[in-house]
Design a protein around this motif. Structure first.
Motif, PDB file in Angstrom:
ATOM      1  N   GLY A 139      11.793  22.730  21.812  1.00 50.68           N
ATOM      2  CA  GLY A 139      10.352  22.860  21.555  1.00 50.68           C
ATOM      3  C   GLY A 139       9.514  21.954  22.446  1.00 50.68           C
ATOM      4  O   GLY A 139       8.292  21.987  22.384  1.00 50.68           O
ATOM      5  N   ASP A 140      10.154  21.139  23.256  1.00 53.92           N
ATOM      6  CA  ASP A 140       9.400  20.213  24.103  1.00 53.92           C
ATOM      7  C   ASP A 140       8.922  20.915  25.365  1.00 53.92           C
ATOM      8  O   ASP A 140       9.538  20.791  26.423  1.00 53.92           O
ATOM      9  CB  ASP A 140      10.268  18.999  24.468  1.00 53.92           C
ATOM     10  CG  ASP A 140       9.510  18.039  25.375  1.00 53.92           C
ATOM     11  OD1 ASP A 140       8.269  18.028  25.312  1.00 53.92           O
ATOM     12  OD2 ASP A 140      10.161  17.308  26.140  1.00 53.92           O
ATOM     13  N   TRP A 141       7.851  21.671  25.208  1.00 57.76           N
ATOM     14  CA  TRP A 141       7.243  22.301  26.384  1.00 57.76           C
ATOM     15  C   TRP A 141       5.730  22.098  26.322  1.00 57.76           C
ATOM     16  O   TRP A 141       5.148  21.934  25.250  1.00 57.76           O
ATOM     17  CB  TRP A 141       7.596  23.788  26.461  1.00 57.76           C
ATOM     18  CG  TRP A 141       7.207  24.585  25.254  1.00 57.76           C
ATOM     19  CD1 TRP A 141       7.911  24.721  24.104  1.00 57.76           C
ATOM     20  CD2 TRP A 141       5.997  25.348  25.074  1.00 57.76           C
ATOM     21  NE1 TRP A 141       7.225  25.517  23.223  1.00 57.76           N
ATOM     22  CE2 TRP A 141       6.050  25.915  23.785  1.00 57.76           C
ATOM     23  CE3 TRP A 141       4.874  25.606  25.878  1.00 57.76           C
ATOM     24  CZ2 TRP A 141       5.028  26.720  23.274  1.00 57.76           C
ATOM     25  CZ3 TRP A 141       3.863  26.405  25.367  1.00 57.76           C
ATOM     26  CH2 TRP A 141       3.953  26.955  24.078  1.00 57.76           C
ATOM     27  N   LEU A 142       5.102  22.108  27.475  1.00 58.05           N
ATOM     28  CA  LEU A 142       3.654  21.910  27.540  1.00 58.05           C
ATOM     29  C   LEU A 142       2.959  23.184  27.983  1.00 58.05           C
ATOM     30  O   LEU A 142       1.787  23.406  27.661  1.00 58.05           O
ATOM     31  CB  LEU A 142       3.316  20.760  28.504  1.00 58.05           C
ATOM     32  CG  LEU A 142       3.911  19.403  28.096  1.00 58.05           C
ATOM     33  CD1 LEU A 142       3.716  18.366  29.200  1.00 58.05           C
ATOM     34  CD2 LEU A 142       3.273  18.905  26.797  1.00 58.05           C
ATOM     35  N   ALA A 143       3.655  24.004  28.755  1.00 56.91           N
ATOM     36  CA  ALA A 143       3.083  25.274  29.214  1.00 56.91           C
ATOM     37  C   ALA A 143       4.256  26.155  29.624  1.00 56.91           C
ATOM     38  O   ALA A 143       5.300  25.646  30.057  1.00 56.91           O
ATOM     39  CB  ALA A 143       2.152  25.037  30.394  1.00 56.91           C
ATOM     40  N   ARG A 144       4.077  27.457  29.474  1.00 59.78           N
ATOM     41  CA  ARG A 144       5.184  28.362  29.786  1.00 59.78           C
ATOM     42  C   ARG A 144       4.749  29.442  30.746  1.00 59.78           C
ATOM     43  O   ARG A 144       3.634  29.952  30.648  1.00 59.78           O
ATOM     44  CB  ARG A 144       5.661  29.047  28.510  1.00 59.78           C
ATOM     45  CG  ARG A 144       6.583  28.181  27.702  1.00 59.78           C
ATOM     46  CD  ARG A 144       6.978  28.954  26.457  1.00 59.78           C
ATOM     47  NE  ARG A 144       8.017  28.238  25.725  1.00 59.78           N
ATOM     48  CZ  ARG A 144       8.274  28.414  24.448  1.00 59.78           C
ATOM     49  NH1 ARG A 144       7.561  29.284  23.749  1.00 59.78           N
ATOM     50  NH2 ARG A 144       9.224  27.736  23.854  1.00 59.78           N
TER      51      ARG A 144
END
Ligand code: LLP
Length: 423
Positions: free
Chosen positions: A352-357
């Motif tokens: 879940g450690d994402w900032l943008a996809r």
């Protein structure tokens, strides 16, 4: 395209007001929160214009960003504050807030927090349940005081926003059912420890339409008129916060878009004398900040390209928590760089450690990226997960940068912890 005029490209480099972001990265390292003082002031001015000449008070919903420098800026501009804890009360007072402009919301006010706020002599408690009403009354009486209070009613309107930030529906934990409010007000009326001053609601956050507000307003007005018939006169009506901002292509409302019809409705229904209170958070600070981060590694897998940056979900948890979109800008794109589609992720050990996809960007290792619209609910929701010190915050004023919170040190992380003696 960036979403705030105070973050613009000049000579191909993204600036915060007059300062190139690479200079700030060199001086303060990354990840780094960068706020624009001018953007804070301009956001405030939009509200100030909308309430000019009216009996109204803007209580900044400080949970969005509670750095003392930000609070102080708004306090100087005339803001009151909407607080939700004893910690926020202490912060507001430390920043110079006038207690007479503080309203206290929240479903779980503890006895010590109520005492602290009563001693400070705040403007109003927004009471969210019958049990809280009783506790507030008892504590006030015990202190020989009368607690100024509103009921936060739940008007059961759909704000058409993310379910986690929608608060005005029947199934939410917030407020008291509007149908139960008259009986509770009558009860409050009898209590010597309580001073009824208003009514309050807050229907959600990142709201982009006027209709839900006007629905809620209509229901609040019906309630106010019903109370008046019972001999209970209110002095203010608090419509909460919630105005949305532009994260990508949203068209946010200007405060005047909302307030013009609110004031005319109040007048039309004979309630023009009431003070109007708003509790905006995000719309005062959201677009005034960015999160500056550096690309540590590029990583290609058979199905994805990852840009692994030094900021993570502990610095900005909105994407992980709400799948929120934040624009990402390469700070100094160079000619000839190839665009690829990347997931921008942090070093934390969670998928879940994402900032943008899935963003098409020209990125190389070592590049700086700006995660836009990170002035609200970014630092204030930050944690130290994975033993990551919380990042520094800088406030830019034209060509001056002020360090308004230094980066936490590694020692700060565990300085107060104790290993029990063996025995
Ligand atoms: N008043 C009350 C009682 C609130 O609960 C809130 C926000 C506000 C005012 C300010 O709302 P605003 O104007 O900022 O929408 N962490 C989420 C947002 C949670 C909002 C909680 N309450 C996010 O990052 O989107």
């Amino acid at each position: 395209m960036t979403v705030a005029p105070q973050f613009q490209f000049k000579n191909g480099v993204l600036h915060a007001e007059d300062i190139p972001l690479p200079e700030l990265a060199d001086q303060y390292a990354t990840p780094l929160y960068v706020y624009s003082r001018r953007a804070l002031r301009e956001a405030w001015e939009r509200y100030a214009r909308a309430i000019a000449g009216r009996n109204a008070l803007i209580c900044y919903g400080m949970k969005a960003n509670s750095n003392l420098a930000v609070l102080h800026e708004f306090q100087r501009l005339g803001a009151g504050f909407d607080i939700v804890s004893g910690g926020e009360l202490a912060r507001a007072l430390a920043a110079g807030a006038a207690p007479g402009k503080i309203v206290f919301s929240g479903v779980g006010k503890q006895a010590w927090e109520i005492r602290q706020a009563l001693s400070a002599n705040i403007k109003c408690f927004n009471v969210e349940s019958a049990a809280e009403l009783e506790r507030l009354a008892d504590i006030a009486l015990e202190m020989g005081l009368r607690a100024p209070m509103s009921l936060r009613v739940n008007p059961d309107v759909d704000a058409h926003t993310h379910p986690y930030i929608s608060t005005g529906l029947k199934e939410n934990k917030f407020g008291v059912d509007i149908a139960a409010a008259p009986a509770l007000y009558r009860q409050a009326m009898q209590h010597p420890g309580l001073d009824i001053v208003g009514v309050d609601c807050h229907i959600g956050s990142q709201i982009l339409e006027i209709a839900p507000y006007l629905d809620a307003l209509g229901k609040l007005i019906d309630l106010i008129l019903e109370l008046r018939a019972d001999g209970i006169e209110l002095r203010h009506l608090d419509l909460g916060g919630g105005l949305g901002i532009r994260y990508t292509d949203e068209t946010p409302l200007d405060p005047a878009d909302l307030l013009d019809p609110v004031f005319s409705t109040l007048e039309a229904r004979g309630l023009g004398h009431l003070q109007l209170i708003l509790e905006p958070g995000r719309s005062l600070v959201g677009n005034a900040g960015i999160l500056l981060t550096r690309v540590e590694y590029l990583k290609r897998t058979p199905v994805r390209n990852f840009a692994i940056v030094d900021a993570a979900m502990n610095d900005l948890m909105r994407p992980a928590l709400y799948e929120a979109w934040h624009d990402v800008e390469p700070v100094a794109p160079r000619a000839g760089q190839t665009n690829r589609v990347y997931d921008i992720v942090g070093p934390i050990c969670e998928s879940g450690d994402w900032l943008a996809r899935q963003r098409e960007l020209p990125i190389e290792q070592g590049d700086l990226l700006a995660i836009m619209s990170a002035g609200a609910y970014a630092f204030s929701m930050a944690s130290q997960y994975n033993a990551r010190p919380r990042a520094a915050e800088v406030l830019v004023d034209a060509d001056q940068a002020h360090l308004i919170r230094p980066r936490e040190s590694i020692q700060d992380l565990y300085a107060s912890e104790r290993i029990p003696a063996r025995g």
